[in-house]
Scaffold this motif. Structure first.
Motif, PDB file in Angstrom:
ATOM      1  N   GLU A  37       0.929  -1.177   0.031  1.00 22.46           N
ATOM      2  CA  GLU A  37       0.022  -0.185   0.093  1.00 22.46           C
ATOM      3  C   GLU A  37       0.907   1.327   0.024  1.00 22.46           C
ATOM      4  O   GLU A  37       0.605   2.401  -0.723  1.00 22.46           O
ATOM      5  CB  GLU A  37      -0.987   0.032   1.229  1.00 22.46           C
ATOM      6  CG  GLU A  37      -1.643   1.146   1.331  1.00 22.46           C
ATOM      7  CD  GLU A  37      -3.042   1.257   0.509  1.00 22.46           C
ATOM      8  OE1 GLU A  37      -3.690   2.054   0.434  1.00 22.46           O
ATOM      9  OE2 GLU A  37      -3.345  -0.019   0.046  1.00 22.46           O
ATOM     10  N   LEU A  38       1.898   1.397   0.818  1.00 18.44           N
ATOM     11  CA  LEU A  38       2.596   2.495   0.984  1.00 18.44           C
ATOM     12  C   LEU A  38       3.409   2.734  -0.210  1.00 18.44           C
ATOM     13  O   LEU A  38       3.454   3.792  -0.780  1.00 18.44           O
ATOM     14  CB  LEU A  38       3.714   2.269   2.144  1.00 18.44           C
ATOM     15  CG  LEU A  38       4.733   3.480   2.549  1.00 18.44           C
ATOM     16  CD1 LEU A  38       3.881   4.670   2.735  1.00 18.44           C
ATOM     17  CD2 LEU A  38       5.613   3.037   3.487  1.00 18.44           C
ATOM     18  N   LEU A  42       2.814   5.900  -2.841  1.00 24.56           N
ATOM     19  CA  LEU A  42       3.996   6.904  -3.052  1.00 24.56           C
ATOM     20  C   LEU A  42       4.357   7.010  -4.447  1.00 24.56           C
ATOM     21  O   LEU A  42       4.701   8.135  -4.846  1.00 24.56           O
ATOM     22  CB  LEU A  42       5.361   6.516  -2.170  1.00 24.56           C
ATOM     23  CG  LEU A  42       5.183   6.790  -0.579  1.00 24.56           C
ATOM     24  CD1 LEU A  42       6.408   6.141  -0.077  1.00 24.56           C
ATOM     25  CD2 LEU A  42       5.075   8.235  -0.498  1.00 24.56           C
ATOM     26  N   THR A  43       4.178   5.913  -5.059  1.00 28.40           N
ATOM     27  CA  THR A  43       4.648   6.038  -6.533  1.00 28.40           C
ATOM     28  C   THR A  43       3.498   6.809  -7.226  1.00 28.40           C
ATOM     29  O   THR A  43       3.757   7.488  -8.220  1.00 28.40           O
ATOM     30  CB  THR A  43       4.759   4.534  -6.974  1.00 28.40           C
ATOM     31  OG1 THR A  43       5.582   3.890  -6.448  1.00 28.40           O
ATOM     32  CG2 THR A  43       5.006   4.509  -8.632  1.00 28.40           C
ATOM     33  N   CYS A  44       2.322   6.509  -6.940  1.00 27.22           N
ATOM     34  CA  CYS A  44       1.013   7.103  -7.628  1.00 27.22           C
ATOM     35  C   CYS A  44       0.811   8.553  -7.169  1.00 27.22           C
ATOM     36  O   CYS A  44       0.905   9.562  -8.323  1.00 27.22           O
ATOM     37  CB  CYS A  44      -0.448   6.514  -7.219  1.00 27.22           C
ATOM     38  SG  CYS A  44      -0.483   5.134  -7.944  1.00 27.22           S
ATOM     39  N   ALA A  59      -4.442   2.202  -5.126  1.00 24.31           N
ATOM     40  CA  ALA A  59      -4.001   1.098  -4.309  1.00 24.31           C
ATOM     41  C   ALA A  59      -4.913   0.178  -3.972  1.00 24.31           C
ATOM     42  O   ALA A  59      -4.252  -1.084  -3.627  1.00 24.31           O
ATOM     43  CB  ALA A  59      -3.253   2.010  -3.112  1.00 24.31           C
ATOM     44  N   ALA A  60      -5.949   0.654  -3.866  1.00 22.82           N
ATOM     45  CA  ALA A  60      -7.240  -0.455  -3.273  1.00 22.82           C
ATOM     46  C   ALA A  60      -7.498  -1.332  -4.420  1.00 22.82           C
ATOM     47  O   ALA A  60      -7.349  -2.685  -4.227  1.00 22.82           O
ATOM     48  CB  ALA A  60      -8.503   0.500  -3.157  1.00 22.82           C
ATOM     49  N   ILE A  61      -7.205  -0.943  -5.703  1.00 22.50           N
ATOM     50  CA  ILE A  61      -7.313  -1.941  -6.734  1.00 22.50           C
ATOM     51  C   ILE A  61      -6.282  -2.933  -7.038  1.00 22.50           C
ATOM     52  O   ILE A  61      -6.552  -4.275  -6.844  1.00 22.50           O
ATOM     53  CB  ILE A  61      -7.647  -1.187  -8.104  1.00 22.50           C
ATOM     54  CG1 ILE A  61      -8.939  -0.709  -7.996  1.00 22.50           C
ATOM     55  CG2 ILE A  61      -7.397  -2.181  -9.350  1.00 22.50           C
ATOM     56  CD1 ILE A  61      -9.174   0.375  -9.187  1.00 22.50           C
ATOM     57  N   ILE A  62      -5.183  -2.382  -6.734  1.00 21.73           N
ATOM     58  CA  ILE A  62      -3.712  -3.296  -6.802  1.00 21.73           C
ATOM     59  C   ILE A  62      -4.045  -4.261  -5.519  1.00 21.73           C
ATOM     60  O   ILE A  62      -3.444  -5.476  -5.680  1.00 21.73           O
ATOM     61  CB  ILE A  62      -2.679  -2.592  -6.710  1.00 21.73           C
ATOM     62  CG1 ILE A  62      -2.286  -1.755  -8.207  1.00 21.73           C
ATOM     63  CG2 ILE A  62      -1.374  -3.419  -6.425  1.00 21.73           C
ATOM     64  CD1 ILE A  62      -1.385  -0.785  -8.157  1.00 21.73           C
ATOM     65  N   THR A  70      -0.999 -12.424  -1.788  1.00 22.99           N
ATOM     66  CA  THR A  70      -0.453 -12.170  -0.465  1.00 22.99           C
ATOM     67  C   THR A  70      -1.176 -13.408   0.688  1.00 22.99           C
ATOM     68  O   THR A  70      -0.202 -13.610   1.492  1.00 22.99           O
ATOM     69  CB  THR A  70      -1.159 -10.939  -0.071  1.00 22.99           C
ATOM     70  OG1 THR A  70      -0.867  -9.863  -0.974  1.00 22.99           O
ATOM     71  CG2 THR A  70      -0.930 -10.309   1.359  1.00 22.99           C
ATOM     72  N   MET A  71      -2.369 -13.601   0.338  1.00 22.11           N
ATOM     73  CA  MET A  71      -2.513 -14.781   1.264  1.00 22.11           C
ATOM     74  C   MET A  71      -1.927 -16.023   1.241  1.00 22.11           C
ATOM     75  O   MET A  71      -1.437 -16.574   2.190  1.00 22.11           O
ATOM     76  CB  MET A  71      -4.129 -15.170   1.050  1.00 22.11           C
ATOM     77  CG  MET A  71      -5.176 -14.065   1.481  1.00 22.11           C
ATOM     78  SD  MET A  71      -6.639 -14.496   0.915  1.00 22.11           S
ATOM     79  CE  MET A  71      -7.043 -16.050   1.653  1.00 22.11           C
TER      80      MET A  71
END
Length: 88
Positions: A37-38, A42-44, A59-62, A70-71
């Motif tokens: 997320e971070l 920061l990139t966006c 970030a939410a879509i990614i 991730t799981m």
């Protein structure tokens, strides 16, 4: 997305060590999600010059797209912490 084999095809190690074992994976996935997320925010926001709202949306879509990875990664890390693999 949550389905897992009952045991390893190579060493026959049972993946379900005890009921609720993979709840600990939540604690391992949290830093992974936080770092993702971070980095995305920061990139966006700084590099791509998107607005803060657009950065959070991207970030939410990614994060939703990376959820299965991730799981699985968190579960893999957790079982590697508690089970050692020793090839024959």
């Amino acid at each position: 997305m949550l389905a897992m084999p009952e045991s390893c095809a190579v060493c026959q190690q049972k993946f379900e060590i005890e009921p609720g074992f993979y709840l600990g994976a939540l604690w391992l996935s949290y830093p992974l999600v936080l770092l993702t997320e971070l980095a995305t925010l920061l990139t966006c926001y700084l590099v791509l010059q998107l607005s803060l709202v657009a950065s959070f949306a991207v970030a939410a879509i990614i994060l939703l797209l990376l959820l299965p990875i991730t799981m699985r990664l968190a579960r893999s890390l957790l079982i590697h912490l508690f089970v050692s693999y020793e090839p024959h």
